[in-house]
Scaffold this motif. Sequence first.
Motif, mmCIF file in Angstrom:
data_model
loop_
_atom_site.group_PDB
_atom_site.id
_atom_site.type_symbol
_atom_site.label_atom_id
_atom_site.label_comp_id
_atom_site.label_asym_id
_atom_site.label_seq_id
_atom_site.Cartn_x
_atom_site.Cartn_y
_atom_site.Cartn_z
ATOM 1 N N ARG A 27 88.090 73.019 44.370
ATOM 2 C CA ARG A 27 88.362 74.003 43.620
ATOM 3 C C ARG A 27 88.452 75.244 44.222
ATOM 4 N NH1 ARG A 27 84.393 75.746 38.413
ATOM 5 N NH2 ARG A 27 85.773 77.513 37.904
ATOM 6 N N LEU A 28 87.412 75.582 45.283
ATOM 7 C CA LEU A 28 87.668 76.735 46.031
ATOM 8 C C LEU A 28 89.071 76.947 46.769
ATOM 9 C CD1 LEU A 28 86.758 79.263 47.551
ATOM 10 C CD2 LEU A 28 85.989 77.874 49.338
ATOM 11 N N LEU A 29 89.618 75.850 47.408
ATOM 12 C CA LEU A 29 90.651 75.990 48.361
ATOM 13 C C LEU A 29 91.935 75.735 47.146
ATOM 14 C CD1 LEU A 29 90.100 73.275 50.880
ATOM 15 C CD2 LEU A 29 89.557 75.811 50.967
ATOM 16 N N THR A 30 91.864 75.501 46.043
ATOM 17 C CA THR A 30 92.929 75.355 45.127
ATOM 18 C C THR A 30 93.138 76.751 44.450
ATOM 19 O OG1 THR A 30 92.729 72.990 44.715
ATOM 20 C CG2 THR A 30 94.119 74.160 42.961
ATOM 21 N N GLU A 31 91.917 77.264 44.098
ATOM 22 C CA GLU A 31 91.970 78.790 43.602
ATOM 23 C C GLU A 31 92.420 79.779 44.490
ATOM 24 O OE1 GLU A 31 88.273 79.185 41.509
ATOM 25 O OE2 GLU A 31 88.620 77.954 39.820
ATOM 26 N N LEU A 32 92.082 79.616 45.612
ATOM 27 C CA LEU A 32 92.422 80.449 46.815
ATOM 28 C C LEU A 32 93.992 80.379 46.987
ATOM 29 C CD1 LEU A 32 90.686 82.168 48.873
ATOM 30 C CD2 LEU A 32 90.957 80.361 50.512
ATOM 31 N N GLN A 33 94.424 79.119 47.012
ATOM 32 C CA GLN A 33 95.948 79.202 47.002
ATOM 33 C C GLN A 33 96.684 79.987 45.832
ATOM 34 O OE1 GLN A 33 98.581 77.309 45.340
ATOM 35 N NE2 GLN A 33 99.805 78.500 46.550
ATOM 36 N N ARG A 34 96.233 79.504 44.740
ATOM 37 C CA ARG A 34 96.857 80.271 43.602
ATOM 38 C C ARG A 34 96.640 81.866 43.374
ATOM 39 N NH1 ARG A 34 95.905 75.160 39.091
ATOM 40 N NH2 ARG A 34 96.987 73.429 40.533
ATOM 41 N N GLU A 35 95.443 82.302 43.965
ATOM 42 C CA GLU A 35 95.254 83.556 43.599
ATOM 43 C C GLU A 35 95.820 84.416 44.825
ATOM 44 O OE1 GLU A 35 91.476 86.731 42.783
ATOM 45 O OE2 GLU A 35 91.157 84.551 42.778
ATOM 46 N N TYR A 36 95.876 83.912 45.982
ATOM 47 C CA TYR A 36 96.074 84.752 47.114
ATOM 48 C C TYR A 36 97.350 84.152 47.797
ATOM 49 C CZ TYR A 36 91.442 86.721 46.569
ATOM 50 O OH TYR A 36 90.344 87.158 45.940
ATOM 51 N N GLY A 37 98.012 83.048 47.453
ATOM 52 C CA GLY A 37 99.172 82.850 47.887
ATOM 53 C C GLY A 37 99.046 81.731 49.051
ATOM 54 N N GLY A 38 100.378 81.703 49.921
ATOM 55 C CA GLY A 38 100.382 80.849 50.870
ATOM 56 C C GLY A 38 99.604 80.992 52.083
ATOM 57 N N VAL A 39 99.212 82.055 52.530
ATOM 58 C CA VAL A 39 98.233 82.411 53.465
ATOM 59 C C VAL A 39 97.205 83.352 52.996
ATOM 60 C CG1 VAL A 39 98.054 83.383 56.121
ATOM 61 C CG2 VAL A 39 100.052 82.356 55.239
ATOM 62 N N ALA A 40 95.963 82.889 53.214
ATOM 63 C CA ALA A 40 94.630 83.511 52.555
ATOM 64 C C ALA A 40 93.573 83.683 53.710
ATOM 65 C CB ALA A 40 94.057 82.910 51.407
ATOM 66 N N ARG A 41 92.651 84.604 53.747
ATOM 67 C CA ARG A 41 91.669 84.842 54.480
ATOM 68 C C ARG A 41 90.476 84.973 53.907
ATOM 69 N NH1 ARG A 41 89.222 89.638 56.667
ATOM 70 N NH2 ARG A 41 89.277 89.793 59.125
ATOM 71 N N MET A 42 89.409 84.465 54.574
ATOM 72 C CA MET A 42 87.958 84.562 53.909
ATOM 73 C C MET A 42 86.965 84.415 55.163
ATOM 74 S SD MET A 42 87.764 80.788 52.372
ATOM 75 C CE MET A 42 88.426 79.265 53.186
ATOM 76 N N LYS A 43 85.710 84.828 54.727
ATOM 77 C CA LYS A 43 84.641 84.511 55.770
ATOM 78 C C LYS A 43 83.864 83.188 55.148
ATOM 79 C CE LYS A 43 83.412 86.528 58.960
ATOM 80 N NZ LYS A 43 82.397 87.775 59.224
#
Length: 502
Positions: free
Chosen positions: A40-56
């Motif tokens: 869920r985290l990885l899918t939502e990260l893609q949908r909210e922030y696009g094809g390259v996303a950054r996180m800690k």
Amino acid sequence: MKRRATTGDVVEERRAEQAPGPVGSVLFGALSSFRKDTLRLLTELQREYGGVARMKMGPYLVHQVTAPEAVRHILQDNARNYVRGRFYRGFNLFFGRGMLTTDGAEWRTRRAVGRPFFHRAGLRARSDVITGTVEELLASWEPSARSGEPVDITDDMMRLAMGVLGRMLFGVDLRRYADRLLPAVRFSLKAMIITGEVEQLLPRWVPTSYQRSLKRHQRTLNDVMDEIIDLHRRGEGSPDSVVTALLKATHGATGEPFTQRQIRAELKTLFLAGHETTGCALTWTLYAIARHEDVRRALDAELTEVLGGRVPTAEDLDDLPYLRAVVDESLRLYPPIWLFPRDAIADDRVGGYHVPAGSTVLVPVYAAHHNPAVWDNPEAFVPERFCPAQTARPANSRPANSLSACPRSTTDTDADAETEGAPRQRDRYDYFPFGGGARKCIGMDLALLELRLAVAMVVQRYRLELVPGHPVSPTALVSLRPQPGVLLRIGPADRDRTAPSA
């Protein structure tokens, strides 16, 4: 005069080049969400922030990459800058230093030994090994088909994959070791993913029940592989097996033969990666067919038309485009290898964003395959989206006449579409269940051959039905495992082997 750039200017420039992403907590970033529901985290990260996303994630800086051009950059164009890294440290607990966990010259030496066993023509010539192993599985299901008792097919698919892998590569039937191996595999799938749980972080010498279980299952895998190696040393294994090849192999740089430990690591890699991913893919594909009656009918009609009830051969597969589409769509929706992690050696730019040396890059196949910007209705199981490009239909439509669900292509497809089914109008890295670049999964052709032949034989022989009140969900372990399992009722397929009217 032009002002000289200061350290502060460089920092500001780097911040401007940072990929977007969530802030998360100060100490742990997105780590708690990753533990709780990774997919869920990885899918939502893609949908909210696009094809390259950054996180800690805890102390680590992580970039997620799903845009096809960025995926190509990581896996293919600049692959030398990306090594297996920290996410693979847990893999060493069970794989050891084998083909999966090494890089550079060491990896190339190991890959060269295994490569001859995975040539497509050679695999197709031995497809009767696969169909013979599937026949044994189908026969074992007869009592359940007569009684109507539900069957959890997950372990059965793992045993099937073990049987094929053992006969094709190991020179022995691995199913004879299944009762010892399956519990060790189930434990290893969880232990290899480092989640930050206290039991994983304690020193090895602390005598916890977890550490005792870890050592016991490690010993089981090592013992079985040693038994297989020793069997070949005595001349009781197949002279054409990968075990024999490893016993004869030498390191290119030193000319030294492989040690027992090195051979064992390669066999564990081939075993764990080879049977687990194929077994998961078979389980998910049969689950999807059982969930979708229209797909089952369309597939049954194609199999009846082409095979008429006989056992398929490798040559038949070119005449079964809908079968291929069903398997490809299952690999899209439920990719067994759901993530490719890497660590950056040097600073890089990916998708226009700065990726610093030492940071981790995650290439989540699952999130890329569920991207609504690429896939129409991505959560739906629609094999027609993988029909040949000239006859493909919208992903939300299926023809009433299932015989024409996926007409045969009259033109050749490109190399990637031929091996992975991706229609030519899509980017190569919109769909990559087996990875890409030099490190594309070495067992891809064997997996696809086994999947298509096994699914064809099961659907011809049996009708599989889901047991009500038994929900199934994907869980991100080393592979994408169905949890708690796939419980099906098995019945004869003959009762509805009639073609639909035009």
